[in-house]
Design an enzyme around this catalytic site. Structure first.
Site, PDB file in Angstrom:
ATOM      1  N   TYR A  95       0.887  -1.154  -0.078  1.00 42.36           N
ATOM      2  CA  TYR A  95      -0.049  -0.071  -0.133  1.00 42.36           C
ATOM      3  C   TYR A  95       0.859   1.337  -0.020  1.00 42.36           C
ATOM      4  O   TYR A  95       0.153   2.246  -0.330  1.00 42.36           O
ATOM      5  CB  TYR A  95      -0.983  -0.084   1.232  1.00 42.36           C
ATOM      6  CG  TYR A  95      -2.255  -0.777   0.809  1.00 42.36           C
ATOM      7  CD1 TYR A  95      -2.978  -0.380  -0.060  1.00 42.36           C
ATOM      8  CD2 TYR A  95      -2.393  -2.162   1.369  1.00 42.36           C
ATOM      9  CE1 TYR A  95      -4.265  -1.218  -0.419  1.00 42.36           C
ATOM     10  CE2 TYR A  95      -3.624  -2.983   1.021  1.00 42.36           C
ATOM     11  CZ  TYR A  95      -4.609  -2.333   0.015  1.00 42.36           C
ATOM     12  OH  TYR A  95      -5.620  -3.197  -0.330  1.00 42.36           O
ATOM     13  N   GLU A 181      -7.544 -28.269  10.441  1.00 41.58           N
ATOM     14  CA  GLU A 181      -7.374 -27.359   8.845  1.00 41.58           C
ATOM     15  C   GLU A 181      -7.946 -26.390   8.835  1.00 41.58           C
ATOM     16  O   GLU A 181      -7.819 -25.346   8.483  1.00 41.58           O
ATOM     17  CB  GLU A 181      -7.824 -28.477   7.973  1.00 41.58           C
ATOM     18  CG  GLU A 181      -7.622 -27.857   6.601  1.00 41.58           C
ATOM     19  CD  GLU A 181      -8.212 -28.865   5.467  1.00 41.58           C
ATOM     20  OE1 GLU A 181      -8.488 -28.452   4.412  1.00 41.58           O
ATOM     21  OE2 GLU A 181      -8.349 -30.081   5.630  1.00 41.58           O
ATOM     22  N   ASP A 234      -9.301 -32.524   6.396  1.00 39.39           N
ATOM     23  CA  ASP A 234     -10.352 -33.351   5.759  1.00 39.39           C
ATOM     24  C   ASP A 234      -9.730 -34.469   4.964  1.00 39.39           C
ATOM     25  O   ASP A 234      -8.342 -34.462   4.796  1.00 39.39           O
ATOM     26  CB  ASP A 234     -10.830 -32.363   4.491  1.00 39.39           C
ATOM     27  CG  ASP A 234     -11.633 -31.433   4.923  1.00 39.39           C
ATOM     28  OD1 ASP A 234     -12.297 -31.382   6.252  1.00 39.39           O
ATOM     29  OD2 ASP A 234     -12.048 -30.096   4.280  1.00 39.39           O
TER      30      ASP A 234
END
Length: 353
Positions: A95, A181, A234
């Site tokens: 920025y 996760e 997962d």
């Protein structure tokens, strides 16, 4: 800091010498994305080989001239920050001149290239990354500015500190660390008060692929407490990939492997073999996409899978079924099955790999 300043001065001196000899200045950066530059070491994970191939960022070539200029620009920003002992996030740097840099990812890549080129960890360059990870459970510590943080009595999670190197006085009675996760599963375990019900533990989530600070914190907790570290992911190629990043590191950050990897990480769940064992209904599972096929095939070829026969077996089950499952699939058994039955049983009877 004098080491950092000297390293930057050497780069600039090289640029000036080239100009004095009427040659186009060139910056050399190790090729961080090439697997041929990586070796696997059981005790460290993926690390960059000493004589690795490098790419040239030339000032006289239209394809790389802009990148050359941006590297010098960011080197000058880092030099000033180290001199004045101030810090900035990668976002702050972007920025400071969005038109010049074009995108945040350009800044991120250049900072990693600079860190690799100078052989200096990013934290020592006074560049902090914005944290997205959370930590909760039996842990307290003091931040660099003296702020005392107690994760134990907090009903909500604490953001992973942006300067992990600076935290001190870490205390914990945790029996293990659980890396989760996804944020949704992490919040669910938090709501179920999991970290105090089963046995005192520390829970961490990188909310998907972990950022640098989350990985640094996992490593710092391992160095401080030497307690077991389990992962709850997962049962899909993406979850396995994330777990491998915590355990063995990533190719792009292999030059910093010694500070980031924790080879003792264990795979607690969700295992592909669990799906059959728990009689999870096929309708609750998700078919593989082409992307999943490619990702799994790529993971199966990696050097660290060869020394993990039990992991290999699980990946073979996944490959044969071509089905994947999210941790949330356990709610098809009962709403609190994960925290009430699945995790306590796994931890009690050693159901990890």
């Amino acid at each position: 800091s004098s080491e950092v300043l000297e390293a930057i001065e050497n780069v600039i001196q090289g640029v000036l010498q080239s100009l004095a000899q009427k040659k186009a200045p060139v910056l050399k950066v190790a090729n961080r994305t090439d697997w041929r530059n990586i070796e696997f070491k059981d005790s460290v994970g993926l690390q960059m080989i000493p004589g690795c191939t490098s790419k040239q960022i030339r000032s006289d070539c239209p394809q790389s001239a802009k990148r050359f200029a941006l590297m010098l620009k960011i080197l000058s920003i880092i030099y000033k920050m180290v001199q004045s002992n101030t810090y900035a996030t990668k976002r702050d740097i972007y920025y400071s001149d969005t038109l010049l840099f074009g995108s945040q990812s350009v800044v991120d890549q250049i900072i990693n290239d600079i860190s690799c080129m100078l052989k200096i960890p990013r934290r020592s360059l006074h560049v902090l990354s914005t944290t997205k990870g959370f930590v909760a459970g039996n842990l307290s510590y003091t931040e660099e500015d003296g702020t005392k943080v107690n994760c134990t009595c907090s009903a909500t999670a604490v953001t992973v500190p942006s300067n992990v190197q600076g935290i001190k006085n870490l205390t914990s009675h945790a029996k293990f660390i659980l890396i989760v996760e996804k944020d949704a599963t992490f919040q669910r375990l938090l709501d179920d008060d999991f970290f105090s019900k089963v046995s005192p533990c520390i829970m961490i989530t990188g909310r998907g692929i972990p950022d640098l600070n989350t990985r640094l914190l996992v490593r710092k907790l391992w160095d401080s407490f030497q307690i077991p570290i389990f992962t709850l992911m997962d049962a899909d190629p993406h979850g396995v990939e994330i777990m491998c990043v915590y355990k063995y590191g990533s190719v792009s950050m292999s030059f910093e492997a010694h500070h980031l990897t924790v080879p003792s990480v264990k795979w607690l769940g969700l295992l592909p073999s669990d799906l059959e064992r728990l009689n999870i209904c096929k309708d609750a599972l998700i078919p593989f996409t082409k992307q999943d096929d490619n990702k799994l095939a790529s993971i199966q070829k990696r050097p660290y899978i060869a020394c993990q026969p039990l992991w290999k077996k699980e990946l073979d089950i996944m490959a044969a079924s071509k089905l994947k499952a999210e941790i949330q699939v356990l709610t098809s058994i009962s709403a609190d099955y994960l925290s009430r039955v699945y995790l306590p049983n796994k931890l009690q009877f050693g159901g990890w790999l």
